[in-house]
Write a protein that holds these residues in place. Structure first.
Motif, PDB file in Angstrom:
ATOM      1  N   GLN A 131      30.201  29.081  52.890  1.00 48.24           N
ATOM      2  CA  GLN A 131      31.626  29.371  52.729  1.00 48.24           C
ATOM      3  C   GLN A 131      32.429  28.758  53.873  1.00 48.24           C
ATOM      4  O   GLN A 131      33.514  28.224  53.661  1.00 48.24           O
ATOM      5  CB  GLN A 131      31.862  30.884  52.673  1.00 48.24           C
ATOM      6  N   GLN A 153      37.218  37.626  52.050  1.00 43.34           N
ATOM      7  CA  GLN A 153      35.902  37.985  51.505  1.00 43.34           C
ATOM      8  C   GLN A 153      35.264  39.143  52.264  1.00 43.34           C
ATOM      9  O   GLN A 153      34.394  39.832  51.746  1.00 43.34           O
ATOM     10  CB  GLN A 153      34.965  36.776  51.559  1.00 43.34           C
ATOM     11  N   TRP A 235      39.441  40.429  44.548  1.00 41.41           N
ATOM     12  CA  TRP A 235      39.317  39.102  45.145  1.00 41.41           C
ATOM     13  C   TRP A 235      40.639  38.354  45.139  1.00 41.41           C
ATOM     14  O   TRP A 235      40.854  37.455  45.921  1.00 41.41           O
ATOM     15  CB  TRP A 235      38.290  38.262  44.393  1.00 41.41           C
TER      16      TRP A 235
ATOM     17  N   LEU B  91      31.499  26.985  46.449  1.00 42.91           N
ATOM     18  CA  LEU B  91      32.841  27.375  45.987  1.00 42.91           C
ATOM     19  C   LEU B  91      33.277  28.616  46.747  1.00 42.91           C
ATOM     20  O   LEU B  91      32.457  29.464  47.095  1.00 42.91           O
ATOM     21  CB  LEU B  91      32.830  27.674  44.483  1.00 42.91           C
ATOM     22  N   PHE B  92      34.582  28.713  46.995  1.00 43.76           N
ATOM     23  CA  PHE B  92      35.099  29.897  47.679  1.00 43.76           C
ATOM     24  C   PHE B  92      35.014  31.089  46.727  1.00 43.76           C
ATOM     25  O   PHE B  92      35.658  31.107  45.681  1.00 43.76           O
ATOM     26  CB  PHE B  92      36.546  29.677  48.117  1.00 43.76           C
ATOM     27  N   ASN B  93      34.244  32.100  47.106  1.00 40.25           N
ATOM     28  CA  ASN B  93      33.995  33.236  46.212  1.00 40.25           C
ATOM     29  C   ASN B  93      35.238  34.042  45.896  1.00 40.25           C
ATOM     30  O   ASN B  93      35.300  34.733  44.887  1.00 40.25           O
ATOM     31  CB  ASN B  93      32.958  34.170  46.839  1.00 40.25           C
ATOM     32  N   ASN B  94      36.225  33.989  46.806  1.00 40.78           N
ATOM     33  CA  ASN B  94      37.411  34.818  46.610  1.00 40.78           C
ATOM     34  C   ASN B  94      38.507  34.090  45.857  1.00 40.78           C
ATOM     35  O   ASN B  94      39.613  34.595  45.760  1.00 40.78           O
ATOM     36  CB  ASN B  94      37.940  35.299  47.968  1.00 40.78           C
ATOM     37  N   LYS B  95      38.187  32.925  45.335  1.00 30.36           N
ATOM     38  CA  LYS B  95      39.210  32.159  44.637  1.00 30.36           C
ATOM     39  C   LYS B  95      38.718  31.705  43.268  1.00 30.36           C
ATOM     40  O   LYS B  95      37.527  31.447  43.088  1.00 30.36           O
ATOM     41  CB  LYS B  95      39.613  30.938  45.467  1.00 30.36           C
ATOM     42  N   GLN B  99      42.114  27.839  41.937  1.00 28.12           N
ATOM     43  CA  GLN B  99      42.515  28.050  43.341  1.00 28.12           C
ATOM     44  C   GLN B  99      41.586  27.317  44.299  1.00 28.12           C
ATOM     45  O   GLN B  99      42.014  26.851  45.347  1.00 28.12           O
ATOM     46  CB  GLN B  99      42.514  29.543  43.674  1.00 28.12           C
ATOM     47  N   ASP B 134      40.765  30.016  35.347  1.00 27.84           N
ATOM     48  CA  ASP B 134      41.024  31.304  35.994  1.00 27.84           C
ATOM     49  C   ASP B 134      39.767  32.137  36.186  1.00 27.84           C
ATOM     50  O   ASP B 134      39.829  33.340  36.403  1.00 27.84           O
ATOM     51  CB  ASP B 134      42.071  32.088  35.197  1.00 27.84           C
ATOM     52  N   TYR B 136      36.333  33.245  38.215  1.00 31.12           N
ATOM     53  CA  TYR B 136      35.806  33.254  39.579  1.00 31.12           C
ATOM     54  C   TYR B 136      34.408  32.657  39.579  1.00 31.12           C
ATOM     55  O   TYR B 136      33.717  32.713  38.555  1.00 31.12           O
ATOM     56  CB  TYR B 136      35.787  34.691  40.124  1.00 31.12           C
ATOM     57  N   GLN B 139      31.623  34.220  37.807  1.00 33.66           N
ATOM     58  CA  GLN B 139      31.660  34.291  36.340  1.00 33.66           C
ATOM     59  C   GLN B 139      31.248  32.971  35.691  1.00 33.66           C
ATOM     60  O   GLN B 139      31.301  32.837  34.476  1.00 33.66           O
ATOM     61  CB  GLN B 139      33.076  34.655  35.886  1.00 33.66           C
TER      62      GLN B 139
END
Lengths: 238, 250
Positions: A131, A153, A235, B91-95, B99, B134, B136, B139
């Motif tokens: 990350q 996160q 998130w 990949l950024f997990n929070n986006k 994004q 859209d 994450y 998913q």
């Protein structure tokens, strides 16, 4: 010695008046400590020269200092040094005009910042290395990566630890009575001075702490449930 | 043109890169091959400063950068001119997928949100994932995540892209879709350096193949040359194992 319910109610009512004080001390301490703790945790995680070493020594030493000792110590320093300090900076306030709550905040925030910095650092270490690297690889700076990618996160993982700290701080707030600040516990004992109903007084204080603690825990559990069920919403910070 | 000279890297006492040099022309696709532990990935990471080399020079855009003593600004400059595709997607997990692609465009390239959104959507469409914009990362399947990772790299319009074993974490079924996207990138004419174990893919996509072992370049040349007429004994041995991988002795 029997339990007198009306004394208990009197103490409880008296203590109830000071719930806002306790909550305020708790929240201010928590928020400021969290901000400082995040900075300390991040500085130590990124191994920023000098500061990392400094905070590492500071945290190690300070974690061993009981909050009560710190409180009394700072208060004594404050009381003995205030006049010199005021003269030096030409401050025209008397020592009695200054609310000792500031001394309390310094002692509490210093102590709990150390606790929270360890919570933050532990969580930071649990974030996958890729990350960070992904952020750097697209050209983000360290700070941008931390702010936009890493910190968001960390929040869901950190909630249980933060909750734990918040309740710790709640219980810590009653220590400020050692330097003469009235909060829930002291207030609950006010009526006892005439009636010698200390059992009822302490029980009233205990009951109030329990109630506040349970409310906080429930809010926390709700947040945790929400964050694990609707991962998607949590998130999404944009 | 990217030129790397005398790159050296040690992890403790373990010398991973022992004097590696490489130059890549504009638009060229170079594939790094070699057994595990030969230093291919470390070499790739050194180019993007994800790993700090102990010695070596990187020449890019008329600028010579000392890999060991590069300044923050130089590092940022290289990173902003390049992109990296990770083995485990990164990949950024929070986006969301969208994004993820927008992040670099907005924060690094200072584009407006609408413009970034448009570029990101085009990029997603290009890898065939517009309908997943859209979603994450959690998913998406591995192959889809890697395609988003490639879309993110391409959307930044870099001068060169580094691929670090882009298909190693994928199951055989998902490898195909990812490789076909990488082939599409190659057709765009972007300079690429690819570390992979997919031999037939390497043969198809590469302009030049480099075989590394033990932290040195053992052999390099056109794919047909290296695969069918290897000169070095070590290359022959490696290829014999790899090309006959369907034969197992019990």
């Amino acid at each position: 010695m029997g339990f007198n319910f009306s004394y208990f109610v009197t103490s409880f009512k008296q203590a109830l008046l000071y719930v806002p004080v306790t909550i305020k001390i708790m929240l201010v301490t928590f928020v400021v400590s969290f901000i400082i703790g995040t900075i300390i945790g991040a500085v130590r995680f990124y191994k920023i020269p000098f500061f990392s070493k400094f905070f590492s020594i500071f945290v190690t030493i300070y974690l061993g200092l009981p909050v009560t000792v710190a409180l009394v110590l700072y208060n004594l320093i404050f009381l003995t040094c205030y006049n010199d300090f005021a003269n030096f900076f030409h401050i025209n306030k008397q020592i009695s005009d200054i609310n000792p709550i500031f001394v309390a905040y310094i002692a509490l925030i210093a102590g709990y910042s150390c606790n929270l910095s360890e919570t933050v650092r532990g969580n930071l270490r649990s974030i996958d290395k890729t990350q960070f690297e992904a952020g750097y690889s697209i050209g983000l700076t360290k700070l941008q990566t931390f702010r936009n990618i890493i910190f968001p996160q960390m929040i869901p993982n950190m909630i249980p630890g933060l909750l734990n700290n918040l309740i710790g701080i709640l219980k810590g707030t009653n220590l400020v009575s050692t330097i003469g600040i009235t909060e829930v516990m002291v207030a609950a004992l006010y009526p006892c001075q005439e009636t010698y109903s200390y059992l009822e007084g302490y029980l009233a204080a205990a009951a109030l702490y329990w109630i506040i603690g349970i409310v906080i825990e429930n809010i926390g559990h709700f947040v945790i449930k929400f964050s694990s069920k609707n991962n998607k919403e949590v998130w999404n910070y944009d | 043109m990217i030129e790397l000279k005398n790159v050296k890297k040690k992890f403790g006492n373990n010398e991973v890169l022992h004097d590696v040099s490489l130059s890549v022309n504009d638009g060229e696709v170079v594939v790094l091959l070699g057994p595990s532990g030969s230093g291919k990935t470390t070499f790739l990471r050194c180019i993007n400063f994800l790993e700090r080399a102990d010695a070596g020079i990187l020449k890019f855009d008329e600028e010579e950068i000392d890999l060991k003593r590069a300044k923050k600004k130089q590092i940022l400059d290289i990173r902003r001119n390049s992109a990296f595709v990770f083995q485990n997607y990164g990949l950024f997990n929070n986006k969301t997928a969208l994004q993820n692609i927008m992040e670099g465009l907005v924060v690094v390239q200072k584009r407006s949100k609408e413009e970034a959104r448009k570029i990101a959507l085009d990029s997603l469409e290009w890898v065939g994932l517009k309908d997943k914009a859209d979603y994450y990362p959690s998913q998406l399947s591995g192959g889809q995540q890697q395609r988003v990772g490639i879309a993110r790299a391409v959307a930044l319009n870099p001068k060169f892209i580094l691929f670090d074993e882009p298909t190693s974490a994928l199951d055989p079924e998902l490898v195909g879709e990812t490789l076909s996207v990488i082939k599409k990138v190659a057709k765009k004419g972007i300079t690429m350096i690819i570390v992979t174990h997919e031999m037939s893919f390497a043969q198809e996509v590469a302009d030049r193949v480099i075989f590394m072992d033990g932290g040195v370049v053992v052999e390099e040349g056109a794919p047909d040359e290296v695969f069918y007429k290897p000169k070095e004994e070590r290359t022959k041995k490696f290829l014999a194992r790899i090309l006959q991988k369907d034969m197992y002795y019990i």
